[in-house]
Design a protein around this motif. Structure first.
Motif, PDB file in Angstrom:
ATOM      1  N   SER A  12       0.872  -1.177   0.000  1.00 46.90           N
ATOM      2  CA  SER A  12       0.000   0.000   0.000  1.00 46.90           C
ATOM      3  C   SER A  12       0.904   1.221   0.000  1.00 46.90           C
ATOM      4  CB  SER A  12      -0.901   0.007   1.235  1.00 46.90           C
ATOM      5  OG  SER A  12      -1.576   1.244   1.332  1.00 46.90           O
ATOM      6  N   GLN A  13       0.975   1.909  -1.128  1.00 50.70           N
ATOM      7  CA  GLN A  13       1.860   3.064  -1.263  1.00 50.70           C
ATOM      8  C   GLN A  13       1.478   4.188  -0.292  1.00 50.70           C
ATOM      9  OE1 GLN A  13       4.628   3.323  -3.114  1.00 50.70           O
ATOM     10  NE2 GLN A  13       4.355   1.168  -3.638  1.00 50.70           N
ATOM     11  N   THR A  14       0.201   4.394  -0.102  1.00 52.59           N
ATOM     12  CA  THR A  14      -0.251   5.455   0.792  1.00 52.59           C
ATOM     13  C   THR A  14       0.142   5.153   2.237  1.00 52.59           C
ATOM     14  OG1 THR A  14      -2.124   5.876  -0.661  1.00 52.59           O
ATOM     15  CG2 THR A  14      -2.262   6.766   1.564  1.00 52.59           C
ATOM     16  N   LEU A  15      -0.118   3.931   2.685  1.00 53.75           N
ATOM     17  CA  LEU A  15       0.245   3.559   4.049  1.00 53.75           C
ATOM     18  C   LEU A  15       1.753   3.590   4.232  1.00 53.75           C
ATOM     19  CD1 LEU A  15      -0.534   2.626   6.854  1.00 53.75           C
ATOM     20  CD2 LEU A  15      -0.556   0.270   5.999  1.00 53.75           C
ATOM     21  N   ALA A  16       2.506   3.120   3.254  1.00 55.44           N
ATOM     22  CA  ALA A  16       3.970   3.141   3.345  1.00 55.44           C
ATOM     23  C   ALA A  16       4.485   4.567   3.479  1.00 55.44           C
ATOM     24  CB  ALA A  16       4.583   2.458   2.129  1.00 55.44           C
ATOM     25  N   LYS A  17       3.909   5.492   2.699  1.00 58.74           N
ATOM     26  CA  LYS A  17       4.336   6.889   2.767  1.00 58.74           C
ATOM     27  C   LYS A  17       4.060   7.473   4.141  1.00 58.74           C
ATOM     28  CE  LYS A  17       1.799  10.197   1.320  1.00 58.74           C
ATOM     29  NZ  LYS A  17       0.979  11.156   0.619  1.00 58.74           N
ATOM     30  N   TRP A  18       2.868   7.245   4.668  1.00 62.09           N
ATOM     31  CA  TRP A  18       2.514   7.810   5.964  1.00 62.09           C
ATOM     32  C   TRP A  18       3.287   7.162   7.099  1.00 62.09           C
ATOM     33  CZ3 TRP A  18       0.819  12.375   6.524  1.00 62.09           C
ATOM     34  CH2 TRP A  18       0.036  12.959   5.533  1.00 62.09           C
ATOM     35  N   MET A  19       3.576   5.866   6.978  1.00 65.33           N
ATOM     36  CA  MET A  19       4.400   5.214   7.997  1.00 65.33           C
ATOM     37  C   MET A  19       5.809   5.788   7.990  1.00 65.33           C
ATOM     38  SD  MET A  19       3.222   1.236   7.843  1.00 65.33           S
ATOM     39  CE  MET A  19       4.457   0.723   9.016  1.00 65.33           C
ATOM     40  N   TYR A  20       6.345   6.007   6.814  1.00 64.71           N
ATOM     41  CA  TYR A  20       7.679   6.571   6.686  1.00 64.71           C
ATOM     42  C   TYR A  20       7.737   7.977   7.283  1.00 64.71           C
ATOM     43  CZ  TYR A  20      12.199   7.476   4.515  1.00 64.71           C
ATOM     44  OH  TYR A  20      13.517   7.762   4.302  1.00 64.71           O
ATOM     45  N   VAL A  21       6.736   8.781   7.001  1.00 60.01           N
ATOM     46  CA  VAL A  21       6.667  10.137   7.555  1.00 60.01           C
ATOM     47  C   VAL A  21       6.526  10.085   9.080  1.00 60.01           C
ATOM     48  CG1 VAL A  21       5.220  12.221   7.669  1.00 60.01           C
ATOM     49  CG2 VAL A  21       5.800  11.217   5.463  1.00 60.01           C
ATOM     50  N   ALA A  22       5.689   9.185   9.595  1.00 54.31           N
ATOM     51  CA  ALA A  22       5.480   9.070  11.032  1.00 54.31           C
ATOM     52  C   ALA A  22       6.757   8.646  11.751  1.00 54.31           C
ATOM     53  CB  ALA A  22       4.359   8.068  11.321  1.00 54.31           C
ATOM     54  N   ILE A  23       7.472   7.698  11.179  1.00 58.54           N
ATOM     55  CA  ILE A  23       8.730   7.250  11.790  1.00 58.54           C
ATOM     56  C   ILE A  23       9.758   8.378  11.760  1.00 58.54           C
ATOM     57  CG2 ILE A  23      10.663   5.653  11.522  1.00 58.54           C
ATOM     58  CD1 ILE A  23       8.550   3.600  10.490  1.00 58.54           C
ATOM     59  N   ALA A  24       9.876   9.045  10.625  1.00 59.00           N
ATOM     60  CA  ALA A  24      10.836  10.137  10.516  1.00 59.00           C
ATOM     61  C   ALA A  24      10.494  11.258  11.502  1.00 59.00           C
ATOM     62  CB  ALA A  24      10.866  10.673   9.086  1.00 59.00           C
ATOM     63  N   TRP A  25       9.217  11.608  11.619  1.00 63.07           N
ATOM     64  CA  TRP A  25       8.804  12.671  12.524  1.00 63.07           C
ATOM     65  C   TRP A  25       9.110  12.302  13.978  1.00 63.07           C
ATOM     66  CZ3 TRP A  25       8.303  17.523  12.847  1.00 63.07           C
ATOM     67  CH2 TRP A  25       7.572  18.114  13.876  1.00 63.07           C
ATOM     68  N   SER A  26       8.885  11.037  14.341  1.00 65.14           N
ATOM     69  CA  SER A  26       9.163  10.633  15.717  1.00 65.14           C
ATOM     70  C   SER A  26      10.655  10.679  16.030  1.00 65.14           C
ATOM     71  CB  SER A  26       8.598   9.239  16.000  1.00 65.14           C
ATOM     72  OG  SER A  26       9.321   8.258  15.313  1.00 65.14           O
ATOM     73  N   LEU A  27      11.487  10.538  15.008  1.00 65.69           N
ATOM     74  CA  LEU A  27      12.929  10.585  15.219  1.00 65.69           C
ATOM     75  C   LEU A  27      13.496  12.005  15.251  1.00 65.69           C
ATOM     76  CD1 LEU A  27      14.023   7.588  12.980  1.00 65.69           C
ATOM     77  CD2 LEU A  27      14.008   7.685  15.475  1.00 65.69           C
ATOM     78  N   VAL A  28      12.862  12.941  14.559  1.00 64.77           N
ATOM     79  CA  VAL A  28      13.438  14.289  14.470  1.00 64.77           C
ATOM     80  C   VAL A  28      12.660  15.356  15.231  1.00 64.77           C
ATOM     81  CG1 VAL A  28      14.518  13.813  12.243  1.00 64.77           C
ATOM     82  CG2 VAL A  28      12.289  14.906  12.313  1.00 64.77           C
ATOM     83  N   SER A  29      11.461  15.065  15.689  1.00 63.67           N
ATOM     84  CA  SER A  29      10.638  16.106  16.305  1.00 63.67           C
ATOM     85  C   SER A  29      11.174  16.594  17.640  1.00 63.67           C
ATOM     86  CB  SER A  29       9.202  15.620  16.481  1.00 63.67           C
ATOM     87  OG  SER A  29       9.153  14.590  17.452  1.00 63.67           O
TER      88      SER A  29
END
Length: 74
Positions: A12-29
């Motif tokens: 699922s391209q949409t879910l993969a994109k949002w998961m990637y954004v969520a993981i990145a945000w949790s690491l840099v926020s």
């Protein structure tokens, strides 16, 4: 996208994109969150906005990643 995220999102391209954004945000926020606390000091209204702005987005990101994981294990 990372292969691991694509595998968990099960193509699922949409879910993969949002998961990637969520993981990145949790690491840099933490960095802008910490700097905003240092900048505003004890200004209560600013602190409330900072806390809600960062913590709600982290909760939403956690829900996205949890959804992807639950979908993967089913």
């Amino acid at each position: 996208m990372a292969k691991a995220v694509k595998a968990v999102a099960m193509d699922s391209q949409t879910l993969a994109k949002w998961m990637y954004v969520a993981i990145a945000w949790s690491l840099v926020s933490w960095w802008p969150h910490d700097r905003l606390h240092m900048h505003y000091g004890l200004a209560v209204n600013a602190l409330i906005g900072i806390e809600y702005g960062f913590h709600i987005t982290l909760i939403a990101g956690g829900l996205i990643v949890a959804y992807g994981f639950l979908r993967f294990i089913r």
